[in-house]
Design a protein around this motif. Structure first.
Motif, short mmCIF file in Angstrom:
data_model
loop_
_atom_site.label_atom_id
_atom_site.label_comp_id
_atom_site.label_asym_id
_atom_site.label_seq_id
_atom_site.Cartn_x
_atom_site.Cartn_y
_atom_site.Cartn_z
N THR A 54 0.86 -1.41 -0.11
CA THR A 54 0.00 0.08 0.23
C THR A 54 1.35 0.98 0.11
O THR A 54 0.21 2.86 -0.28
CB THR A 54 -0.72 -0.02 1.50
OG1 THR A 54 -0.29 0.49 2.32
CG2 THR A 54 -2.12 -0.85 1.84
N GLY A 55 1.89 0.99 0.31
CA GLY A 55 2.89 2.51 0.47
C GLY A 55 3.23 3.10 1.45
O GLY A 55 2.87 4.54 2.61
N TYR A 67 -0.24 0.15 6.38
CA TYR A 67 -1.61 0.20 6.44
C TYR A 67 -2.54 0.00 5.17
O TYR A 67 -2.05 0.56 4.24
CB TYR A 67 -2.07 1.20 7.30
CG TYR A 67 -3.73 1.22 8.08
CD1 TYR A 67 -3.86 0.90 9.19
CD2 TYR A 67 -4.29 1.69 7.27
CE1 TYR A 67 -5.11 0.25 9.72
CE2 TYR A 67 -5.56 1.92 8.19
CZ TYR A 67 -6.11 1.46 8.82
OH TYR A 67 -6.91 0.98 9.90
N ASN A 68 -3.17 -0.97 5.73
CA ASN A 68 -4.47 -0.97 4.52
C ASN A 68 -5.66 -0.67 4.91
O ASN A 68 -6.50 -1.73 5.47
CB ASN A 68 -4.72 -2.52 4.08
CG ASN A 68 -5.12 -2.89 3.02
OD1 ASN A 68 -5.58 -2.42 2.53
ND2 ASN A 68 -4.07 -3.94 2.02
N GLU A 69 -5.48 0.61 4.17
CA GLU A 69 -7.28 1.12 4.75
C GLU A 69 -8.01 0.01 4.18
O GLU A 69 -9.11 0.22 4.62
CB GLU A 69 -6.58 2.74 3.28
CG GLU A 69 -8.18 3.45 3.28
CD GLU A 69 -8.18 3.73 5.34
OE1 GLU A 69 -9.35 4.31 5.69
OE2 GLU A 69 -7.26 3.47 6.13
N GLN A 73 -7.09 -2.23 8.43
CA GLN A 73 -5.76 -3.06 9.60
C GLN A 73 -4.61 -2.64 8.77
O GLN A 73 -4.40 -2.32 7.99
CB GLN A 73 -6.10 -4.28 9.93
CG GLN A 73 -6.83 -5.57 8.96
CD GLN A 73 -7.22 -6.67 9.25
OE1 GLN A 73 -6.56 -7.23 10.01
NE2 GLN A 73 -8.26 -6.66 8.63
N ALA A 74 -3.64 -3.42 9.72
CA ALA A 74 -2.26 -3.53 9.19
C ALA A 74 -2.25 -4.65 8.52
O ALA A 74 -2.56 -5.92 8.79
CB ALA A 74 -1.09 -3.45 10.28
N TYR A 140 -3.15 0.98 19.60
CA TYR A 140 -3.65 2.05 18.12
C TYR A 140 -4.07 0.72 17.92
O TYR A 140 -3.92 0.14 17.66
CB TYR A 140 -2.09 2.20 17.40
CG TYR A 140 -1.68 3.31 18.17
CD1 TYR A 140 -2.57 5.01 18.96
CD2 TYR A 140 -0.13 3.47 18.36
CE1 TYR A 140 -1.85 6.12 19.09
CE2 TYR A 140 0.83 4.69 18.83
CZ TYR A 140 -0.37 5.49 19.42
OH TYR A 140 0.09 7.19 19.75
N THR A 141 -5.00 1.17 17.14
CA THR A 141 -5.85 0.07 16.26
C THR A 141 -5.38 -0.28 15.49
O THR A 141 -5.48 -1.79 14.46
CB THR A 141 -7.57 0.34 15.81
OG1 THR A 141 -7.75 1.86 15.22
CG2 THR A 141 -8.24 0.89 17.46
N SER A 142 -4.32 0.47 14.79
CA SER A 142 -3.89 0.23 13.63
C SER A 142 -2.61 -1.13 13.67
O SER A 142 -2.40 -1.92 13.04
CB SER A 142 -2.58 1.16 12.84
OG SER A 142 -2.03 1.42 14.31
N ASN A 143 -3.05 -1.44 15.28
CA ASN A 143 -2.06 -3.10 15.64
C ASN A 143 -3.03 -3.98 16.02
O ASN A 143 -2.81 -4.85 16.50
CB ASN A 143 -1.04 -2.94 17.27
CG ASN A 143 -0.70 -3.55 17.46
OD1 ASN A 143 -0.46 -4.16 16.12
ND2 ASN A 143 -0.40 -4.39 18.61
N ILE A 144 -4.41 -3.40 15.15
CA ILE A 144 -5.45 -3.97 16.23
C ILE A 144 -6.15 -4.77 14.99
O ILE A 144 -6.15 -4.72 13.81
CB ILE A 144 -6.57 -4.41 17.17
CG1 ILE A 144 -5.98 -3.03 18.70
CG2 ILE A 144 -7.49 -4.62 17.23
CD1 ILE A 144 -5.31 -4.12 19.35
#
Length: 268
Positions: A54-55, A67-69, A73-74, A140-144
């Motif tokens: 995703t860059g 992160y993949n929007e 999530q990551a 952080y919810t990016s880690n969830i």
């Protein structure tokens, strides 16, 4: 106005205030560079950072992620685990909050409410008890990611514990982990957070050309099988995810490292 009426009004105000606080208040960030200690212990070498489909690569003080929007999530979270990181500090669980470094905003924690899924950590909070900020950043919810409770508390937890056993012996490990974000997946919440059908974890020890790597791929369900049943090649995970996990290493080294299913020198 009677005392009873006043009491009821105060009760309503308190109840509404508590509900608003519980559902709408979250702190802005857990990251404060001015209080980071021993940062050299958690900084990833360039050759350990995977590629990003995703860059959107986000570097926190104690882990890095892509992160993949689309799936909220990551696609991977990568971090170093040092023997000295394994402490038994009794940390208070903080709020789950959106990642301030994800420009598109990571998923709101409310997507998980009444979803039937755990808020599964990718970088485990238990691996980051050595400092308050390190621990809080894992929320952080990016880690969830959404995980079934019996999987999260079962075979996935067994592997996390095994990694901690390994680091006590090997002093330092590199870990990269995530869900396989492809194909038909269930979704939860207003933001359609994807529920991966498979999860992977890659663990490495050593340096540079002398890396020793073991990789795991799990169906998203509880299993009583031995962890060795889920060992695969890194190539297999790269095929499933489209991620190049050791892209900065020389191709010849990559080919040798990633092609084989390796359990040598890993106590399973």
């Amino acid at each position: 106005m009677t005392k009873k009426t006043t009491y009821l009004i105060l009760m309503v105000i308190c109840t509404v205030g508590f509900w608003l606080f519980n559902n709408f208040y979250t702190p802005d960030t857990y990251t404060d560079a001015s209080v980071v200690k021993d940062n050299k212990q958690v900084k990833l070498e360039n050759y350990l950072q995977p590629s990003s489909t995703t860059g959107v690569v986000v570097k926190h003080n104690y882990f890095t992620l892509s992160y993949n929007e689309k799936y909220e999530q990551a696609e991977w979270v990568a971090y170093l685990l040092n023997k000295q990181h394994l402490t038994y500090e009794d940390r208070k669980r903080p709020y789950f909050i959106e990642d301030p470094k994800v420009k598109t905003k990571s998923a709101d924690w409310r997507n998980y409410k009444r979803s039937g899924y755990d808020r599964g950590h990718l970088c485990p909070a238990g691996d980051r008890r050595f400092a308050l900020q390190a621990y809080n950043e894992t929320f952080y919810t990016s880690n969830i990611t959404p995980q079934k409770n019996d999987f999260n508390a079962g075979v996935w937890n067994r592997l996390e514990k095994k990694v901690r056993q390994w680091v006590k012996r090997d002093k330092e490990l590199y870990v990269v982990t995530g869900g396989v974000l492809k194909g038909h997946m269930d979704e939860i919440g207003d933001e359609d957070v994807a529920v991966p059908n498979y999860f992977y974890k890659i663990v490495a020890k050593g340096k540079g050309d002398n890396l020793n790597v073991i990789a795991f791929l799990f169906p998203h369900k509880e299993s009583k099988k031995e962890l060795s049943s889920f060992v695969v090649s890194v190539d297999k995970i790269e095929k499933e995810t489209g991620i190049d996990f050791f892209e900065a290493l020389p191709k010849q080294t990559q080919d040798k490292l990633e092609a084989k299913v390796n359990v040598t020198n890993w106590a399973l």
